[in-house]
Design an enzyme around this catalytic site. Structure first.
Site, PDB file in Angstrom:
ATOM      1  CE1 TYR A   1      13.293  27.615   4.733  1.00  0.00           C
ATOM      2  CE2 TYR A   1      14.583  26.963   2.813  1.00  0.00           C
ATOM      3  CZ  TYR A   1      14.129  26.718   4.091  1.00  0.00           C
ATOM      4  OH  TYR A   1      14.519  25.561   4.743  1.00  0.00           O
TER       5      TYR A   1
ATOM      6  CG  ASP B   1      19.695  33.136   0.044  1.00  0.00           C
ATOM      7  OD1 ASP B   1      20.353  32.424  -0.746  1.00  0.00           O
ATOM      8  OD2 ASP B   1      18.868  32.678   0.859  1.00  0.00           O
TER       9      ASP B   1
ATOM     10  CE  LYS C   1      17.879  25.914  -3.667  1.00  0.00           C
ATOM     11  NZ  LYS C   1      17.031  24.838  -3.215  1.00  0.00           N
TER      12      LYS C   1
HETATM   13  N1  PLP Z   1      18.320  30.156   0.493  1.00  0.00           N
HETATM   14  C1  PLP Z   1      17.479  29.970  -0.527  1.00  0.00           C
HETATM   15  C2  PLP Z   1      17.134  31.131  -1.415  1.00  0.00           C
HETATM   16  C3  PLP Z   1      16.923  28.716  -0.758  1.00  0.00           C
HETATM   17  O1  PLP Z   1      16.066  28.555  -1.759  1.00  0.00           O
HETATM   18  C4  PLP Z   1      17.279  27.645   0.091  1.00  0.00           C
HETATM   19  C5  PLP Z   1      16.711  26.312  -0.112  1.00  0.00           C
HETATM   20  O2  PLP Z   1      15.844  26.071  -0.890  1.00  0.00           O
HETATM   21  C6  PLP Z   1      18.167  27.896   1.129  1.00  0.00           C
HETATM   22  C7  PLP Z   1      18.679  29.153   1.303  1.00  0.00           C
HETATM   23  C8  PLP Z   1      18.582  26.784   2.046  1.00  0.00           C
HETATM   24  O3  PLP Z   1      19.410  25.891   1.365  1.00  0.00           O
HETATM   25  P1  PLP Z   1      19.545  24.384   1.869  1.00  0.00           P
HETATM   26  O4  PLP Z   1      18.232  23.734   1.637  1.00  0.00           O
HETATM   27  O5  PLP Z   1      20.657  23.834   1.015  1.00  0.00           O
HETATM   28  O6  PLP Z   1      19.923  24.423   3.294  1.00  0.00           O
END
Ligand code: PLP
Length: 429
Positions: free
Chosen positions: A144, A239, A267
């Protein structure tokens, strides 16, 4: 435990907010029941509107690595807010946090701040496309990267929890540029590259997957991706929205010793305020406007309160690197305790852990990719979730999420959690 006030608030919320929540997984749809409304949180605990105290293993889905309402972070925000909350003009603190982040993370020269992990990943992919002049991207099933259109193709996390890994509203044109591969399967990635020769701008992945539960990269997987990217003129995007400033000060790049071309953050980097960021070597970052041609912007990007929270958080992690050992040890303790408890009760399970990310899958099959994660018993997970909640332990309301351990958790909290898991495990199949 009683949750009447939470349930009443949920009824009211549903009248004016779709599903009563501002992010779907919060609605408890896949585990059933009504979500819990929070009154306040401190350290390792959530205090809900019904007066219950819960040990928190979500920690706002990762950011609260030092626990809730951590004083240096809260004080930094209070002090900053007295001088104004947003200017849309440069401030010194943006350079302070950028310099600190660049000093902590390997292989990056410059960083740009945005408002969420979604924005960070979306911008990183646009930058990769602009820099390479190619359109297609490879993502892994079950990973994700936020909810921007290119990523809602076999997405993990809340998307799969709701049975919508591919969302209506994403055009066929967009979807065709996202190529799917299987996590931990280099041969499959090679095939995808071979079938799309000279068309792939980047491979984006969670270096430790956290959105199909926690799935570690198999030995050689990240190194193999690096080689494939080098051989095919493809940028490798880690990511690190979950893993950044959590697995190590320098994130997964430091832990695994593998270099990414672009790294995304969210985060922890915001200390609990809405912050994301993406970073790379100078040559790539200078491709961004206003120097380069790739456009990316934000009214609230670099917001002073968000920067103050993030800077206070990163400073503390930078100055006290022992924190990473401490949370890892706590998570290892939890891991061993859970393993013994679940074995004693003859439950079929697999526990995956990397550092302070851990997840329990109710399946005996090793969980190494999306297909194996999806085989685990959701019925057992639901019972486990509600059983733990009844014992005052709050884990994510989805089998496809990771538990995040914070340093505010005491060994007594961990013992209480292990004992609760054993009690609940007696009722599992
Ligand atoms: N990338 C990863 C690995 C994530 O776990 C998340 C959210 O949980 C995101 C991107 C997206 O971040 P946001 O919820 O701050 O938009």
């Amino acid at each position: 435990m009683k949750y009447q006030r939470s349930s009443a608030l949920f009824q009211e919320a549903q009248k004016v907010i779709p599903g009563g929540v501002n992010s779907p997984v919060r609605a408890f749809k896949s585990v059933g029941g009504d979500p819990i409304f929070v009154e306040k949180a401190k350290g390792a605990y959530i205090y809900d509107v019904d007066g219950n105290k819960l040990i928190d293993y979500i920690n706002s889905w990762g950011p609260m690595i030092l626990g809730h309402a951590h004083e240096p972070v809260v004080n930094a925000v209070i002090e900053k807010s007295k001088r104004g909350t947003s200017f849309g003009m440069p401030t010194e603190i943006e350079t302070d946090i950028a310099a600190l982040a660049v000093s902590m993370v390997p292989n990056i020269d410059k960083i740009r701040f945005v408002n969420s992990g979604t924005e960070a990943c979306m911008s990183a992919v646009r930058l990769a496309r602009g820099f390479t002049g190619k359109d297609k991207i490879i993502k892994f099933a079950g990973c994700y990267h936020g909810h921007s259109d290119s990523f809602l193709i076999q997405a993990g996390s809340g998307a799969i929890t709701f049975g919508a890994p591919n969302s209506p509203g994403v055009t066929k044109g967009t979807a065709k540029d996202t190529l799917l591969a299987t996590y931990n399967n280099l041969a499959n990635v090679e095939e995808v590259i071979a079938a799309n020769k000279n068309e792939i701008a980047c491979i984006i992945l969670e270096p430790v997957a956290g959105n199909m539960g926690c799935i570690p990269p198999a030995a050689g997987f990240l190194e193999g991706l690096r080689k494939l990217c080098d051989a095919n003129d493809i940028l490798l995007i880690f990511d690190e929205v979950m893993t950044g400033f959590r697995l190590a000060a320098g994130g997964a790049q430091e832990l695994f010793g593998v270099k990414a071309d672009i790294v995304t953050f969210g985060k922890v980097i915001g200390g609990g305020l809405p912050v994301g960021a993406f970073a790379a070597r100078e040559e790539i970052m200078n491709y961004l406007a206003p120097i380069g041609p790739v456009y990316q912007a934000g009214t609230l990007s670099g917001n002073p309160l968000a920067m103050a929270a993030g800077l206070a958080m990163l400073k503390e992690l930078n100055e006290n690197r022992e924190v990473f050992n401490s949370i890892n040890k706590k998570t290892e303790y939890l891991h061993k305790g859970l393993e013994t408890a679940l074995k004693t009760e003859n439950v079929k399970f697999t526990i995956n852990r990397v550092g302070s990310m851990i997840s329990v899958h109710f399946s005996e099959v090793p969980v190494t990719d999306f297909a194996s994660a999806a085989q685990a018993s959701n019925e057992n997970f639901k019972k486990f979730f509600h059983g733990l909640l009844n014992e005052g332990i709050y884990i994510a309301p989805s089998a496809f999420e990771t538990w995040f351990i914070c340093d505010a958790l005491s060994y007594e909290d961990l013992d209480a959690t292990i004992a609760a898991c054993q009690k609940v495990a007696k009722k599992l199949n």
